[in-house]
Scaffold this motif. Structure first.
Motif: not given
Length: 96
Positions: A39-60
């Protein structure tokens, strides 16, 4: 009803369940135990790993994309729910 296998029959207070689910059982997202889909949400605890990769990226640009998705509540997340037991509500009547 009998309180045990032996002894006199006892009458118990009637209990009502307000939901149409099985007696004493309620579906809740407060205690997630199983993933039912995405589903779509704004929570960190259930987000998919692909979304976490965007956050951990070195590209702004990718980090900004992650933050904009979170603000819009459009992060891909696991839809998690569980079945919990709920106390039944007692009435003033006795069971038949």
């Amino acid at each position: 009803r009998r309180s045990a296998t032996k002894g006199p029959l006892r009458r118990l207070p009637e209990e009502l369940d307000s939901l149409k689910d099985p007696l004493g059982v309620v579906k809740s997202s407060n205690a997630p135990a199983e993933a039912n889909g995405i589903r779509l949400s704004g929570e960190y605890d259930c987000m998919l790993p692909s979304e976490a990769q965007l956050l951990a990226s070195k590209r702004d640009v990718l980090r900004l994309l992650h933050h904009s998705r979170r603000i819009e509540r459009s992060l891909l997340s696991y839809d998690r729910t569980a079945w919990l037991e709920e106390d039944a509500r007692r009435t003033r009547r006795m069971e038949p």
